[in-house]
Design a protein around this motif. Structure first.
Motif, short mmCIF file in Angstrom:
data_model
loop_
_atom_site.label_atom_id
_atom_site.label_comp_id
_atom_site.label_asym_id
_atom_site.label_seq_id
_atom_site.Cartn_x
_atom_site.Cartn_y
_atom_site.Cartn_z
N ARG A 40 0.91 -1.19 -0.09
CA ARG A 40 0.01 0.05 -0.09
C ARG A 40 0.77 1.11 -0.08
O ARG A 40 0.38 2.47 -0.74
N ASP A 44 0.65 0.43 -4.25
CA ASP A 44 -0.82 0.87 -4.64
C ASP A 44 -1.51 1.36 -3.32
O ASP A 44 -1.86 0.58 -2.54
N SER A 46 -4.38 2.56 -3.03
CA SER A 46 -5.66 2.44 -3.08
C SER A 46 -5.84 1.02 -2.19
O SER A 46 -7.22 0.39 -2.14
#
Length: 111
Positions: A40, A44, A46
């Motif tokens: 995360r 990414d 999200s």
């Protein structure tokens, strides 16, 4: 350094389930939660999952399925193989690996 391939369930309730693969280098002893947090942060932002870590193995917020078995992400260890992560099947899905924890009658109103 070892590598794990994490196949992570992505999307929200009502969407067809899909898995996204992430290759993650790790040191022996790292937890699945360690890996998810690094993904995360670096790959990414999200990616949705729950954890609290107030008291090891007591909060139950990081529970999920690993290869079809219920685990705590904070205590399960990364392994140099394909590891499939899915949300708990008996809880309402919010997004990705995050599910609703409290029963509906115990939640604060959302308006």
């Amino acid at each position: 350094m070892l590598e794990a391939i994490l196949l992570i369930r992505r999307g929200t309730a009502g969407e067809p389930p899909r898995h996204e693969a992430f290759t993650l280098a790790f040191e022996p002893g790292e937890s699945v939660l360690d890996g998810l947090r690094r993904l995360r942060e670096g790959a990414d932002p999200s990616l949705a999952f729950r954890y609290a870590c107030l008291n090891a193995n007591a909060c139950k917020e990081c529970m999920m399925l690993l290869d079809g078995r219920v685990i705590y992400a904070c205590t399960a260890r990364l392994e140099p193989r394909r590891m499939q992560l899915d949300p708990l099947p008996n809880k309402p899905l919010l997004r990705d690996l995050a599910t609703a924890i409290a029963p509906p009658d115990e939640r604060l109103p959302s308006d």
